[in-house]
Design a protein around this motif. Structure first.
Motif, PDB file in Angstrom:
ATOM      1  N   GLN A 126      35.578 -22.366  20.085  1.00  0.00           N
ATOM      2  CA  GLN A 126      36.857 -23.433  21.209  1.00  0.00           C
ATOM      3  C   GLN A 126      37.644 -22.537  19.719  1.00  0.00           C
ATOM      4  O   GLN A 126      39.139 -22.342  19.726  1.00  0.00           O
ATOM      5  N   ASP A 127      37.350 -23.258  18.410  1.00  0.00           N
ATOM      6  CA  ASP A 127      37.736 -22.474  17.870  1.00  0.00           C
ATOM      7  C   ASP A 127      38.635 -21.196  17.357  1.00  0.00           C
ATOM      8  O   ASP A 127      39.900 -20.211  16.966  1.00  0.00           O
ATOM      9  N   TYR A 128      37.262 -19.912  17.712  1.00  0.00           N
ATOM     10  CA  TYR A 128      37.508 -18.813  17.376  1.00  0.00           C
ATOM     11  C   TYR A 128      38.717 -18.593  18.851  1.00  0.00           C
ATOM     12  O   TYR A 128      39.919 -17.369  18.765  1.00  0.00           O
ATOM     13  N   THR A 129      38.771 -19.328  19.919  1.00  0.00           N
ATOM     14  CA  THR A 129      39.168 -18.578  20.882  1.00  0.00           C
ATOM     15  C   THR A 129      40.989 -19.098  20.750  1.00  0.00           C
ATOM     16  O   THR A 129      41.890 -18.832  21.236  1.00  0.00           O
ATOM     17  N   THR A 130      40.942 -20.691  20.240  1.00  0.00           N
ATOM     18  CA  THR A 130      42.701 -20.604  19.537  1.00  0.00           C
ATOM     19  C   THR A 130      42.994 -19.657  18.849  1.00  0.00           C
ATOM     20  O   THR A 130      44.123 -20.266  18.224  1.00  0.00           O
ATOM     21  N   MET A 131      42.057 -19.122  17.430  1.00  0.00           N
ATOM     22  CA  MET A 131      42.720 -18.228  16.647  1.00  0.00           C
ATOM     23  C   MET A 131      43.271 -17.020  17.040  1.00  0.00           C
ATOM     24  O   MET A 131      44.494 -16.514  17.651  1.00  0.00           O
ATOM     25  N   ALA A 132      42.186 -16.988  18.543  1.00  0.00           N
ATOM     26  CA  ALA A 132      43.083 -15.671  18.984  1.00  0.00           C
ATOM     27  C   ALA A 132      44.290 -15.739  19.986  1.00  0.00           C
ATOM     28  O   ALA A 132      45.068 -14.940  19.934  1.00  0.00           O
ATOM     29  N   ALA A 133      44.314 -17.314  20.601  1.00  0.00           N
ATOM     30  CA  ALA A 133      45.556 -17.325  21.316  1.00  0.00           C
ATOM     31  C   ALA A 133      47.024 -17.439  20.169  1.00  0.00           C
ATOM     32  O   ALA A 133      47.699 -16.886  20.422  1.00  0.00           O
ATOM     33  N   ASN A 134      46.730 -18.498  18.625  1.00  0.00           N
ATOM     34  CA  ASN A 134      47.841 -17.801  17.697  1.00  0.00           C
ATOM     35  C   ASN A 134      47.942 -16.532  16.916  1.00  0.00           C
ATOM     36  O   ASN A 134      49.111 -16.637  17.002  1.00  0.00           O
ATOM     37  N   ARG A 135      46.996 -15.995  17.377  1.00  0.00           N
ATOM     38  CA  ARG A 135      47.243 -14.079  17.066  1.00  0.00           C
ATOM     39  C   ARG A 135      47.938 -13.713  18.288  1.00  0.00           C
ATOM     40  O   ARG A 135      49.192 -12.913  17.884  1.00  0.00           O
ATOM     41  N   ILE A 136      47.720 -13.839  20.127  1.00  0.00           N
ATOM     42  CA  ILE A 136      48.473 -13.221  20.679  1.00  0.00           C
ATOM     43  C   ILE A 136      50.354 -13.601  20.619  1.00  0.00           C
ATOM     44  O   ILE A 136      51.298 -12.625  21.067  1.00  0.00           O
ATOM     45  N   LYS A 137      50.558 -15.364  20.324  1.00  0.00           N
ATOM     46  CA  LYS A 137      51.611 -15.542  19.882  1.00  0.00           C
ATOM     47  C   LYS A 137      52.540 -14.952  19.191  1.00  0.00           C
ATOM     48  O   LYS A 137      53.538 -14.805  19.491  1.00  0.00           O
ATOM     49  N   LEU A 138      51.909 -14.078  17.865  1.00  0.00           N
ATOM     50  CA  LEU A 138      52.057 -13.641  16.783  1.00  0.00           C
ATOM     51  C   LEU A 138      52.904 -12.396  17.189  1.00  0.00           C
ATOM     52  O   LEU A 138      54.550 -11.496  17.074  1.00  0.00           O
ATOM     53  N   PHE A 139      52.262 -11.576  18.262  1.00  0.00           N
ATOM     54  CA  PHE A 139      53.043 -10.596  18.946  1.00  0.00           C
ATOM     55  C   PHE A 139      53.589 -10.452  20.273  1.00  0.00           C
ATOM     56  O   PHE A 139      54.268  -8.886  20.768  1.00  0.00           O
TER      57      PHE A 139
END
Length: 222
Positions: A126-139
């Motif tokens: 889950q922590d990795y998925t959260t990180m990925a969601a936050n990365r997508i938000k950046l672009f």
């Protein structure tokens, strides 16, 4: 002194503005940890009911239902009714193929080779998925996506070519390129008085490819 020759601008690979706007709206829905986990659950387990999804992602059913409704409105998931029950499934390669990239990135980061195998599907931490969601938000921004799209299909380019190819003003293009560079979505090199930019590997580049693949399948019904 050798004169630097700027490459010709190529814009034929850029999607229609309305299509990219629609894709960016979809990404804004994906760039939320719960929604991304819901999509991941559907990608791994296939068509599922709301209650099954809620149990799978360990979230309250009301929040899962709200997220599914928003993603259905954004054409990221679709529904099927079986009697009194409604079942959800993920739509097309986009955003499903985003998880191919996420799993490969996770495999490289953790040296877990099973995630590098073609077709391997497994729920990520889950922590990795959260990180990925936050990365997508950046672009997940129209102009940033246009720049990433241009670099994906035209290769290394200087600011003036990006401006000509995307129609973004030079001031905005320079600002967004700096942000994309700070977030490791693009890299740069200097050649004389010119700075050239190229896209890096990752979920952002995969996302561009997914959007184009879906457009090639469904066209203006995107």
């Amino acid at each position: 002194m050798t004169k630097t020759v700027l490459p010709d601008v190529k814009i034929s690979c850029l999607l229609p503005p309305g299509v990219m706007e629609c894709a960016v709206r979809g990404l804004t829905y994906i760039s939320h940890p719960l929604r991304l986990r819901i999509l991941e659950f559907l990608d791994v387990y296939g068509t599922s009911s709301v209650s099954a999804i809620a149990r799978g992602v360990d979230a309250e059913q009301i929040f899962v239902s709200q997220s599914l409704r928003k993603m259905r409105d954004a054409n990221l998931v679709r529904t099927h009714r079986r009697g009194i029950f409604v079942y959800y499934e993920i739509c097309e390669e986009y955003p499903a193929s985003i998880f191919v990239c996420l799993r490969k990135l996770f495999g490289h980061m953790t040296d877990q080779l099973k995630f590098l195998r073609a077709g391997h599907k497994e729920i990520l931490p889950q922590d990795y998925t959260t990180m990925a969601a936050n990365r997508i938000k950046l672009f997940a921004n129209y102009d940033k996506m246009r720049i990433l799209e241009y670099l994906t299909y035209n290769g290394e380019s200087c600011v003036s070519n990006i401006v000509d190819g995307t129609g973004i003003t030079q001031i905005k293009a320079s600002q967004y390129l700096k942000k994309l560079s700070d977030d490791d979505f693009v890299k740069s090199r200097r050649d004389g008085r010119y700075v050239y930019y190229s896209i890096t590997a990752g979920v952002h580049k995969t996302t561009i490819g997914c959007i184009h693949k879906r457009y090639n399948r469904v066209g203006n019904k995107f």
